[in-house]
Design a protein around this motif. Structure first.
Motif, PDB file in Angstrom:
ATOM      1  N   ALA A  32      11.671  18.385 -55.154  1.00  0.00           N
ATOM      2  CA  ALA A  32      11.018  18.037 -56.411  1.00  0.00           C
ATOM      3  C   ALA A  32      12.056  17.346 -57.273  1.00  0.00           C
ATOM      4  O   ALA A  32      13.250  17.662 -57.202  1.00  0.00           O
ATOM      5  CB  ALA A  32      10.491  19.290 -57.101  1.00  0.00           C
ATOM      6  N   LYS A  33      11.611  16.398 -58.099  1.00  0.00           N
ATOM      7  CA  LYS A  33      12.579  15.715 -58.948  1.00  0.00           C
ATOM      8  C   LYS A  33      11.952  15.260 -60.253  1.00  0.00           C
ATOM      9  O   LYS A  33      10.741  15.034 -60.346  1.00  0.00           O
ATOM     10  CB  LYS A  33      13.213  14.540 -58.224  1.00  0.00           C
ATOM     11  N   LEU A  34      12.812  15.158 -61.246  1.00  0.00           N
ATOM     12  CA  LEU A  34      12.489  14.519 -62.510  1.00  0.00           C
ATOM     13  C   LEU A  34      13.210  13.178 -62.511  1.00  0.00           C
ATOM     14  O   LEU A  34      14.409  13.116 -62.202  1.00  0.00           O
ATOM     15  CB  LEU A  34      12.983  15.353 -63.694  1.00  0.00           C
ATOM     16  N   PHE A  73      10.864   6.526 -73.226  1.00  0.00           N
ATOM     17  CA  PHE A  73      11.510   7.668 -72.577  1.00  0.00           C
ATOM     18  C   PHE A  73      10.554   8.479 -71.705  1.00  0.00           C
ATOM     19  O   PHE A  73      10.827   9.624 -71.368  1.00  0.00           O
ATOM     20  CB  PHE A  73      12.215   8.575 -73.603  1.00  0.00           C
ATOM     21  N   ARG A  74       9.432   7.879 -71.324  1.00  0.00           N
ATOM     22  CA  ARG A  74       8.530   8.547 -70.375  1.00  0.00           C
ATOM     23  C   ARG A  74       9.288   8.771 -69.077  1.00  0.00           C
ATOM     24  O   ARG A  74      10.063   7.927 -68.651  1.00  0.00           O
ATOM     25  CB  ARG A  74       7.310   7.667 -70.086  1.00  0.00           C
ATOM     26  N   HIS A  75       9.050   9.903 -68.464  1.00  0.00           N
ATOM     27  CA  HIS A  75       9.634  10.131 -67.152  1.00  0.00           C
ATOM     28  C   HIS A  75       8.679  10.939 -66.300  1.00  0.00           C
ATOM     29  O   HIS A  75       7.652  11.410 -66.764  1.00  0.00           O
ATOM     30  CB  HIS A  75      11.032  10.750 -67.227  1.00  0.00           C
ATOM     31  N   LEU A  76       9.026  11.023 -65.006  1.00  0.00           N
ATOM     32  CA  LEU A  76       8.114  11.581 -64.018  1.00  0.00           C
ATOM     33  C   LEU A  76       8.627  12.894 -63.467  1.00  0.00           C
ATOM     34  O   LEU A  76       9.827  13.030 -63.190  1.00  0.00           O
ATOM     35  CB  LEU A  76       7.972  10.627 -62.824  1.00  0.00           C
ATOM     36  N   TYR A  77       7.696  13.818 -63.269  1.00  0.00           N
ATOM     37  CA  TYR A  77       7.955  14.968 -62.414  1.00  0.00           C
ATOM     38  C   TYR A  77       7.265  14.661 -61.092  1.00  0.00           C
ATOM     39  O   TYR A  77       6.049  14.463 -61.042  1.00  0.00           O
ATOM     40  CB  TYR A  77       7.394  16.259 -63.012  1.00  0.00           C
ATOM     41  N   VAL A  78       8.068  14.597 -60.016  1.00  0.00           N
ATOM     42  CA  VAL A  78       7.565  14.263 -58.686  1.00  0.00           C
ATOM     43  C   VAL A  78       7.772  15.468 -57.773  1.00  0.00           C
ATOM     44  O   VAL A  78       8.913  15.841 -57.497  1.00  0.00           O
ATOM     45  CB  VAL A  78       8.298  13.035 -58.103  1.00  0.00           C
ATOM     46  N   PRO A  79       6.709  16.105 -57.306  1.00  0.00           N
ATOM     47  CA  PRO A  79       6.859  17.236 -56.397  1.00  0.00           C
ATOM     48  C   PRO A  79       7.241  16.753 -54.998  1.00  0.00           C
ATOM     49  O   PRO A  79       7.225  15.546 -54.727  1.00  0.00           O
ATOM     50  CB  PRO A  79       5.481  17.883 -56.411  1.00  0.00           C
ATOM     51  N   PRO A  80       7.556  17.660 -54.079  1.00  0.00           N
ATOM     52  CA  PRO A  80       7.831  17.243 -52.708  1.00  0.00           C
ATOM     53  C   PRO A  80       6.629  16.504 -52.110  1.00  0.00           C
ATOM     54  O   PRO A  80       5.482  16.764 -52.470  1.00  0.00           O
ATOM     55  CB  PRO A  80       8.061  18.566 -51.968  1.00  0.00           C
TER      56      PRO A  80
END
Length: 198
Positions: free
Chosen positions: A73-75, A110-117
């Motif tokens: 998972a990553k931001l 400053f929008r950013h993403l949470y990306v799961p596996p």
């Protein structure tokens, strides 16, 4: 901070609310309490273990990258400049398997993403330089890296600028069909792109 859904189950857009004045601005880029509350998983934010940053010149593409095993998972956020960020769903049982969605990440919103596996991820730098920050939930293991060529004909990702530089690794990445075979999927499920940025 606002947290918004996307086309993909579990992918989130985090939207800070910068305070701006004559000095410039101040913004909170992440709030563990709000993140955990939104996910309904106390302690989820504490899983992040490693921060990394890349700097790319205009037109550079990094991608499309993923991981096998339990994934990561990553931001992802753009701390300086702007990028065209693309996700492709490779979760085997997902109803959106093979779909893609693009997002503009920049140093204005400053929008950013949470990306799961379970996603391929890549981006193209849109500005003279673009700094992208990644926060991941486990240390990087190069033996688990997978990828698909950024210019794969079936994925047909609509990169907005002419490509200037890609790494040797990215230039030599395999095809969508090779990834499907590695994942044990039948060939040629429909790949669907997104018409607009998320």
């Amino acid at each position: 901070m606002r947290i918004e859904p996307t086309e993909f189950a579990d992918v989130l857009v985090l939207v800070p609310d910068p305070f701006r004045d004559a000095r410039g601005l101040f913004t909170r880029t992440f709030d563990a309490g709000e993140f955990d509350a939104h996910l309904g998983t106390p302690g989820a934010a504490a899983a992040f273990q490693q921060d990394s940053q890349s700097r790319s010149a205009r037109g550079v593409i990094r991608g499309m990258h993923g991981r096998v095993g339990r994934g990561e998972a990553k931001l992802v956020r753009c701390a300086n400049g702007a990028v065209h960020d693309v996700l492709v769903d490779i979760r085997p049982e997902s109803p959106t398997f093979g779909h893609q969605q693009a997002f503009r990440l920049d140093d204005e919103t400053f929008r950013h993403l949470y990306v799961p596996p379970g996603f391929l991820h890549g981006f193209q730098a849109l500005t003279a330089t673009a700094d992208v920050c990644y926060r991941i939930d486990r240390p990087h293991d190069p033996t688990e890296d997978i990828g698909v060529a950024y210019d794969d004909a079936e994925l047909a990702i609509a990169w907005p600028l002419p490509v200037t530089v890609v790494s040797e690794r990215d230039a030599a990445a395999g095809s969508w069909q090779e990834l499907l075979a590695a994942l044990g999927r039948d060939p040629a499920p429909e790949v669907r792109g997104a018409d607009s940025l998320g």
